[in-house]
Design a protein around this motif. Structure first.
Motif, PDB file in Angstrom:
ATOM      1  N   GLN A 193     -26.179   0.578-111.004  1.00  0.00           N
ATOM      2  CA  GLN A 193     -27.068  -0.090-109.637  1.00  0.00           C
ATOM      3  C   GLN A 193     -26.384   0.216-108.349  1.00  0.00           C
ATOM      4  OE1 GLN A 193     -27.908  -4.045-109.751  1.00  0.00           O
ATOM      5  NE2 GLN A 193     -29.826  -3.739-108.277  1.00  0.00           N
ATOM      6  N   VAL A 194     -26.543   1.244-107.795  1.00  0.00           N
ATOM      7  CA  VAL A 194     -26.025   1.518-106.467  1.00  0.00           C
ATOM      8  C   VAL A 194     -27.050   1.776-105.346  1.00  0.00           C
ATOM      9  CG1 VAL A 194     -23.846   2.760-107.535  1.00  0.00           C
ATOM     10  CG2 VAL A 194     -25.957   4.046-107.094  1.00  0.00           C
ATOM     11  N   LYS A 195     -26.680   0.824-104.468  1.00  0.00           N
ATOM     12  CA  LYS A 195     -27.786   0.630-103.259  1.00  0.00           C
ATOM     13  C   LYS A 195     -27.320  -0.287-102.410  1.00  0.00           C
ATOM     14  CE  LYS A 195     -31.190  -0.146-106.431  1.00  0.00           C
ATOM     15  NZ  LYS A 195     -32.233   0.921-105.803  1.00  0.00           N
ATOM     16  N   ARG A 196     -27.983  -0.541-101.104  1.00  0.00           N
ATOM     17  CA  ARG A 196     -27.461  -1.843-100.344  1.00  0.00           C
ATOM     18  C   ARG A 196     -27.415  -3.045-101.008  1.00  0.00           C
ATOM     19  NH1 ARG A 196     -30.721  -4.034 -96.399  1.00  0.00           N
ATOM     20  NH2 ARG A 196     -32.053  -2.374 -96.723  1.00  0.00           N
ATOM     21  N   LEU A 197     -26.716  -3.857-100.548  1.00  0.00           N
ATOM     22  CA  LEU A 197     -26.706  -5.288-101.218  1.00  0.00           C
ATOM     23  C   LEU A 197     -27.702  -5.937-100.358  1.00  0.00           C
ATOM     24  CD1 LEU A 197     -25.986  -8.088-102.338  1.00  0.00           C
ATOM     25  CD2 LEU A 197     -24.902  -6.585-103.754  1.00  0.00           C
ATOM     26  N   HIS A 198     -28.705  -6.335-101.120  1.00  0.00           N
ATOM     27  CA  HIS A 198     -29.670  -7.221-100.537  1.00  0.00           C
ATOM     28  C   HIS A 198     -30.247  -8.070-101.482  1.00  0.00           C
ATOM     29  CE1 HIS A 198     -33.081  -9.138 -98.142  1.00  0.00           C
ATOM     30  NE2 HIS A 198     -32.468  -8.114 -97.221  1.00  0.00           N
ATOM     31  N   GLU A 199     -30.586  -9.375-101.376  1.00  0.00           N
ATOM     32  CA  GLU A 199     -31.238 -10.361-102.423  1.00  0.00           C
ATOM     33  C   GLU A 199     -32.413  -9.664-102.982  1.00  0.00           C
ATOM     34  OE1 GLU A 199     -30.375 -14.743-101.063  1.00  0.00           O
ATOM     35  OE2 GLU A 199     -30.344 -13.532 -99.369  1.00  0.00           O
ATOM     36  N   PHE A 257     -21.655  -0.607-110.228  1.00  0.00           N
ATOM     37  CA  PHE A 257     -21.909  -1.092-109.015  1.00  0.00           C
ATOM     38  C   PHE A 257     -21.431  -0.465-107.951  1.00  0.00           C
ATOM     39  CE2 PHE A 257     -22.724  -4.724-111.881  1.00  0.00           C
ATOM     40  CZ  PHE A 257     -24.014  -5.386-111.607  1.00  0.00           C
ATOM     41  N   GLY A 258     -22.257  -0.338-106.674  1.00  0.00           N
ATOM     42  CA  GLY A 258     -21.807   0.242-105.623  1.00  0.00           C
ATOM     43  C   GLY A 258     -22.760  -0.268-104.506  1.00  0.00           C
ATOM     44  N   TYR A 297     -19.296   2.663-101.107  1.00  0.00           N
ATOM     45  CA  TYR A 297     -20.615   3.500-101.644  1.00  0.00           C
ATOM     46  C   TYR A 297     -21.100   4.465-100.345  1.00  0.00           C
ATOM     47  CZ  TYR A 297     -25.033   5.090-103.848  1.00  0.00           C
ATOM     48  OH  TYR A 297     -25.816   5.701-104.065  1.00  0.00           O
ATOM     49  N   ASN A 298     -20.973   5.560-100.745  1.00  0.00           N
ATOM     50  CA  ASN A 298     -21.615   6.669 -99.528  1.00  0.00           C
ATOM     51  C   ASN A 298     -22.238   7.579-100.402  1.00  0.00           C
ATOM     52  OD1 ASN A 298     -19.507   7.917-100.551  1.00  0.00           O
ATOM     53  ND2 ASN A 298     -18.253   7.493 -98.593  1.00  0.00           N
TER      54      ASN A 298
END
Length: 827
Positions: free
Chosen positions: A558-564, A597-598, A640-641
């Motif tokens: 699961q790699v993506k921006r961290l948002h609830e 995670f990223g 993460y980029n």
């Protein structure tokens, strides 16, 4: 015939291995003033980038000349406050089709292309999906030969560099320009003046018409930097023009002579702040004035640039302006372009209001990227009044005329009229940028089928009643040149050997891979590619983080921006469940799994940063517990980029796309993973729905509530996560472990807010706002099916191959062709 043949031979010669070496050494010696022996790593990269740019510039000049000389050309302008373009060296080598020659030339010089490419910094001029989508679209626009331009901001500092310290996210500046940027060309001669503050005054023109002018302004310069965007295998090179803010006068000599040294450089500091740093998009209410300045700065510069180019070719014949130009607004951040075009047409070009508005509303098209009302951009009227007084007057006029019409359509229904107004009344009066974008555009599109339906039936329902024909769907896509050809060379080579390379410009061609879905020999090769990619990622994790992960385990990513709403927390809860299960019975049959995670959390987003800490705290416990026999490992990869995505995505077996249904507009990570042979576990949200339709129900793991069920449950007010906590022993044990400090014994209260938010709500939010507890059992069950399915290697590889074969529709080439045909009316 002879001349044509000679030109072709010359072009081959310019990219031959021998001449590449010669040109490369020329740049090292003559451009950089070094020898190869004393050149730094940056010098070696810089020289190669300049060599590649040499190959591009001729195409670039010819392309622009062709656009200008053809009076039928209609230009597409893509306005986006973010362009997450990543590294360009490999991308340009592949699109120019000179990768092999350059690699061999570097080998002859005892240099490794891979090591040189690693020197390039990521151009991280975006926070996530919005900016990466813009970069994919530019690639497709150029590859399809569409006359296109990207317009944005040249941020001196991109998205922050993330490091993890004691499990917490720490932000460091991303000084990506510290050594310069060899891909760009500064165009000082195209600088334009941008106005702020001041006041408006009225006057009568020579014909007696009432006119307005904006005076006593504080002015700065917008200086453009151009980066060529190369089409794949064609002669097209389009332009990404990014604006940098500068003072009109960099140095105030009068103040300097008076001894006021700080005042003498003050204007430089004020101006440069505008393009200094990328705005972290989740901390939306911080730094409001700077953000508004950024938005106006780049759209004003871009509109002025477009008008200059138009007038050079067509004079003052503004009647044909919409026939020659279309401006796509990538979300609402560029929405001020609408009143800015009106200001220039009415105040400076002296057009009537009616004529200017007709031109404006035929020029703009708007892409919406969110269905969450709290994320729809609004600006306080008092801020606009101070910063952009003339634009506020124009907005009032636009709204008054629009509401006159809306009042007739809605027969005086005050609720509907209030809903569609550009202005939102309240304790603080605000301008609703989404409403402005809809009123001022001829097209409004969502970015997945579900998202568009939610826009029409809920978020913008009243607008849809007024203008049903304005609304349309354009499901997002990704460029296969970067997200397969570049990032997964072994899989690309296998496909080329099997099918040829037509898929690079026509991703639907991958459908032909279905013929190999039962071919054990091919599936073995396909599996070997995945294992090779997993070993590469394992080596990276070992080298950078010191964690040993087993390439034979399932790589669950699961790699993506961290948002609830993206629900990384649901993923962590499942990991804790597996860990607790193993602690009770270490011999239980669980297929080894590595959870990767990223994610970056916006600096001001406390809960997101707390979840990052929880992931790392769980990793510390799980990875160091000998009793569970390495059955599960947890890895958080910092910073993460785009470049890390190119390593991680090809190695994934499982793609976590688990947002609360109805919250994710589309997603594009889901497409990248499927294209690289990962199976999706996901909700019926965003483009997951369309991926499911393409790959087949049996080749995706769907779980959880639908968007409609989520909405009904929320509206009924019957959802009580505390009841679930009391009834469900697994959930209770997971949340108690989080709450009682098991994962952070030094500070046992650290994660209590997560417990509180899920069961009772926090700071006015609903309890379990994103329905984690409601979906947990369904999620857990589907993960068990993944465990069982992966054991059958033949079956898993077949499903993974069918994902690759069936997701051709998610190419950004297809998306752009739909924009070109249905919205832009360009060929």
């Amino acid at each position: 015939m002879g001349v044509t043949k000679k030109i072709k031979e010359d072009k081959r010669f310019r990219t031959s291995k021998g001449l590449i070496k010669e040109n490369y050494l020329d740049h090292i010696n003559l451009t950089l003033g070094k020898t190869l022996e004393n050149a730094t790593s940056w010098d070696k990269y810089n020289a190669l980038a300049l060599l590649v740019k040499d190959q591009v510039v001729e195409k670039w000049l010819q392309t622009q000349k062709k656009y200008f000389e053809n009076p039928d050309t209609k230009r597409v302008y893509y306005f986006s406050i973010e362009f997450l373009i990543g590294r360009l060296l490999y991308n340009n080598l592949l699109n120019l089709q000179i990768y092999d020659d350059v690699k061999k030339a570097m080998q002859d010089l005892n240099l490794k292309l891979e090591e040189i490419a690693e020197i390039e910094p990521d151009a991280g001029l975006g926070n996530g999906g919005l900016g990466r989508l813009a970069a994919c679209f530019l690639d497709s626009i150029a590859t399809l030969g569409i006359p296109g331009y990207g317009y944005g901001i040249r941020y001196e500092y991109g998205i922050f560099k993330q490091i993890i310290k004691d499990g917490f996210q720490v932000e460091l500046p991303d000084d990506w320009l510290k050594n310069g940027n060899p891909w760009e060309i500064e165009r000082k001669d195209r600088s334009v003046k941008i106005k702020f503050f001041g006041k408006t005054e009225s006057y009568k023109d020579k014909d007696g018409n009432l006119r307005f002018r904006w005076v006593d302004t504080y002015d700065i310069l917008a200086v453009p930097y151009d980066t060529p965007i190369i089409g794949y295998g064609n002669e097209v090179a389009n332009t990404l023009r990014l604006w940098s803010a500068r003072p009109i006068n960099e140095f105030d000599f009068d103040n300097f002579q008076k001894g006021n040294y700080i005042k003498s450089v003050e204007s430089q500091a004020i101006a440069s702040a505008i393009s200094k740093v990328l705005y972290p998009n989740d901390a939306f209410y911080a730094g409001r004035e700077l953000r508004l300045k950024q938005e106006y700065f780049f759209v004003s510069a871009s509109i002025q640039d477009i008008i200059r180019r138009f007038k050079k070719q067509f004079g003052n014949n503004f009647d044909i302006f919409p026939d020659k130009n279309v401006i796509q607004l990538n979300d609402t951040h560029p929405a001020l372009a609408i009143p800015e075009l009106m200001r220039i047409l009415v105040d400076e070009e002296k057009l009537s209001w009616e004529k200017a508005w007709k031109i404006t509303t035929k020029t703009f098209a708007y892409t919406n990227h969110t269905v969450m009302p709290e994320a729809l951009e609004k600006w306080e009227v008092h801020l606009l009044e101070r910063l952009l007084p003339r634009h506020l007057e124009i907005l009032y006029e636009i709204n008054a005329r629009f509401l006159d019409n809306a009042n007739k359509i809605f027969s005086g229904n005050i609720d509907k009229i209030r809903n569609v107004s550009i202005f939102e009344e309240g304790h603080v009066k605000q301008v609703r940028m989404a409403n402005l974008s809809i009123v001022g555009s001829f097209s409004i599109n969502g970015v997945s089928k579900l998202h568009t339906e939610i826009l029409k039936n809920s978020v913008f329902k009243d607008f849809y009643e007024i203008w049903p024909k304005k609304f349309n769907n354009k499901t997002n896509g990704i460029t296969q040149r970067r997200w397969l050809l570049q990032c997964n060379p072994n899989l690309s080579n296998l496909i080329n050997e099997t099918l040829g390379d037509n898929w690079i410009i026509n991703l639907d061609y991958l459908k032909n891979l279905e013929a190999y879905a039962n071919d054990k020999n091919f599936l073995d090769k396909f599996f070997e590619v995945k294992q090779h990619n997993k070993k590469q990622l394992s080596n990276y994790i070992k080298k950078e983080l010191g964690i040993n992960v087993d390439p034979e385990s399932i790589f669950d990513v699961q790699v993506k921006r961290l948002h609830e709403y993206k629900r990384q927390l649901l993923n962590v809860m499942h990991i804790i469940y597996l860990y607790q299960t193993l602690k009770e019975n270490p011999n239980i049959d669980i297929y080894p799994r590595t959870f990767i995670f990223g994610a970056k959390a916006a600096p001001g987003y406390r809960m997101a940063k707390l979840i990052i800490k929880l992931i790392n705290s769980v990793a510390d416990i799980v990875n160091n517990d000998k009793e569970i026999n390495d059955k599960i490992k947890v890895v958080f990869i910092p910073n993460y980029n785009v470049s890390l995505a190119e390593i991680i995505i090809p190695a994934a077996n499982v793609s976590e796309q688990i947002s609360t249904a109805g919250k994710e507009a589309s997603g594009t990570g889901n497409m990248k993973f499927a294209l690289n042979g990962a199976l999706t576990i996901g909700t019926l949200d965003g483009a997951n729905i369309e991926i499911k339709e393409c790959v087949g129900d049996e080749n995706i793991f769907i779980f959880g509530l639908t968007a409609e069920q989520v909405q009904k449950l929320k509206e009924s007010r019957l959802y009580n996560p505390y009841d679930i906590y009391l009834r469900n022993e697994n959930i209770r044990k997971i949340l108690d472990a989080i709450n009682n400090g098991f994962f952070n014994k030094e500070n046992p209260d650290l994660f209590k807010d997560i417990f509180q938010a899920l069961l009772f709500g926090l700071n006015g939010s609903q309890a379990d706002e994103y329905m984690l507890l409601a979906d947990f059992d369904s999620y857990k069950t589907r993960h068990k099916e993944i465990d069982i399915t992966y054991r059958d290697k033949y079956l898993w590889n077949k499903k993974a191959l069918l994902n690759v074969a069936r997701v051709g529709i998610f190419s950004s080439d297809r998306t752009i062709m739909e924009y070109a045909k249905d919205i832009w009316n360009v060929k």
